[in-house]
Write an enzyme that holds these catalytic residues in place. Structure first.
Site, PDB file in Angstrom:
ATOM      1  N   VAL A 191       0.837  -1.244   0.105  1.00 20.09           N
ATOM      2  CA  VAL A 191       0.138  -0.062  -0.030  1.00 20.09           C
ATOM      3  C   VAL A 191       0.925   1.159   0.037  1.00 20.09           C
ATOM      4  O   VAL A 191       0.169   2.307   0.129  1.00 20.09           O
ATOM      5  CB  VAL A 191      -0.915   0.059   1.202  1.00 20.09           C
ATOM      6  CG1 VAL A 191      -2.008  -0.996   1.021  1.00 20.09           C
ATOM      7  CG2 VAL A 191      -0.126  -0.023   2.582  1.00 20.09           C
ATOM      8  N   HIS A 231      -4.227  -4.192  -2.366  1.00 20.32           N
ATOM      9  CA  HIS A 231      -4.669  -3.846  -0.892  1.00 20.32           C
ATOM     10  C   HIS A 231      -4.966  -2.770  -0.831  1.00 20.32           C
ATOM     11  O   HIS A 231      -4.755  -1.888   0.634  1.00 20.32           O
ATOM     12  CB  HIS A 231      -3.646  -4.647   0.072  1.00 20.32           C
ATOM     13  CG  HIS A 231      -3.663  -6.098   0.044  1.00 20.32           C
ATOM     14  ND1 HIS A 231      -2.718  -6.888   0.628  1.00 20.32           N
ATOM     15  CD2 HIS A 231      -4.400  -6.898  -0.352  1.00 20.32           C
ATOM     16  CE1 HIS A 231      -2.775  -8.229   0.559  1.00 20.32           C
ATOM     17  NE2 HIS A 231      -4.121  -8.324  -0.104  1.00 20.32           N
ATOM     18  N   GLU A 258      14.183 -15.738   1.633  1.00 20.21           N
ATOM     19  CA  GLU A 258      13.830 -16.888   2.575  1.00 20.21           C
ATOM     20  C   GLU A 258      12.669 -17.543   1.900  1.00 20.21           C
ATOM     21  O   GLU A 258      12.108 -17.207   0.872  1.00 20.21           O
ATOM     22  CB  GLU A 258      12.772 -16.284   3.715  1.00 20.21           C
ATOM     23  CG  GLU A 258      13.277 -14.983   4.383  1.00 20.21           C
ATOM     24  CD  GLU A 258      14.557 -15.726   5.554  1.00 20.21           C
ATOM     25  OE1 GLU A 258      14.471 -17.047   5.868  1.00 20.21           O
ATOM     26  OE2 GLU A 258      15.408 -14.957   5.753  1.00 20.21           O
TER      27      GLU A 258
END
Ligand code: OAD
Length: 233
Positions: free
Chosen positions: A84, A100, A196
């Site tokens: 956002v 979003h 990750e």
């Protein structure tokens, strides 16, 4: 292309999950739900004002800039983001689907009419000029539907994609997290860029375990070099 909080991490915007993530320090259900806003709008606005200020003080990083430039090398290039923070636009990207919402916009909690003033004092939350509802940030909270046209367009473009990058997202919040797999099921090559591992990692055709701000500029250079070569040949 789907981006998440990780693409802005190198700009200094905290991610949501992981060691330093916002949801490790704050409770999402007290800050990012309609129930929270109805119960305690002041606290919700304090949190969003803090994030707005933080975001207003940062700049896009080399990952955002590389994506904006990469778009020039493809016939069609759609940037779907869960973020956002608006940093993709600041970096120069144009065809962006913000799933979003955008933290710099406000709307009425009741009639959803946009509200233009950006600075909101949490102690004096303004009311909608049309219906009198309280003004809230124009972001998607937990339990809320995503903007219909935006998510529909995101699925459509994912189905059409030949190549799909999932960048800096933990790929666990749906429906955004379904987009990479939708693209792959429809024949796209799926590339994940994330230091990750995520639930997508084993399913990706190519996995780049590096920060996006380091890898994307290298990818851009390689694409440019390839273009120059083919231009000469
Ligand atoms: P997360 O915080 O869940 O995940 C961020 C991801 O970025 C993690 O997988 C990190 O490993 C990765 N990451 C960190 N630094 C990176 C870097 N330099 N380069 C690339 N990757 C990096 O954020 P999102 O997946 O975006 O929703 O979260 C999805 C949604 O959950 C958010 O939009 C927000 C949140 O709750 C709502 O508020 C509705």
């Amino acid at each position: 292309m789907l981006t998440g909080a990780g693409i802005s991490a190198e700009s200094g915007v905290p991610t949501f999950r992981g060691k330093e993530g916002l949801w490790g320090k704050f409770r999402a259900e007290e800050l990012a739900t309609m129930e929270a806003f109805l119960r305690n709008p002041e606290i919700v606005w304090e949190w969003y004002s803090w994030r707005r200020k933080l975001i207003s003080e940062v700049q896009p990083n080399p990952g955002h800039f590389a994506l904006a430039e990469l778009a020039d090398y493809f016939d069609s290039f759609t940037l779907v983001t869960q973020n956002v923070d608006g940093l993709h636009r600041v970096a120069g990207s144009t065809d962006i689907l913000e799933l979003h919402g955008n933290i710099n916009r406000n709307k009425c909690v009741k009639c959803e009419a946009p509200f233009d003033e950006v600075d909101i004092d949490p102690a004096r939350i303004p009311k909608c000029k049309g219906c009198g509802g309280s003004i809230r940030p124009d972001v998607v909270w937990f339990g809320e539907m995503l903007p219909g046209e935006v998510i529909e367009a995101a699925f459509r473009r994912s189905e059409e994609a030949d190549l799909f990058f999932s960048i800096g997202t933990s790929a666990i919040v749906h429906p955004a997290a379904s987009l990479p797999m939708t693209a792959r099921r429809c024949g796209a090559t799926l590339v994940e860029i994330n230091p990750e591992e995520t639930p997508l990692s084993n399913l990706a055709d190519i996995r780049i375990g590096a920060p996006s701000g380091e890898f994307l500029p290298k990818l851009l250079d390689a694409v440019k070099a390839r273009k120059n070569q083919s231009g000469q040949g």
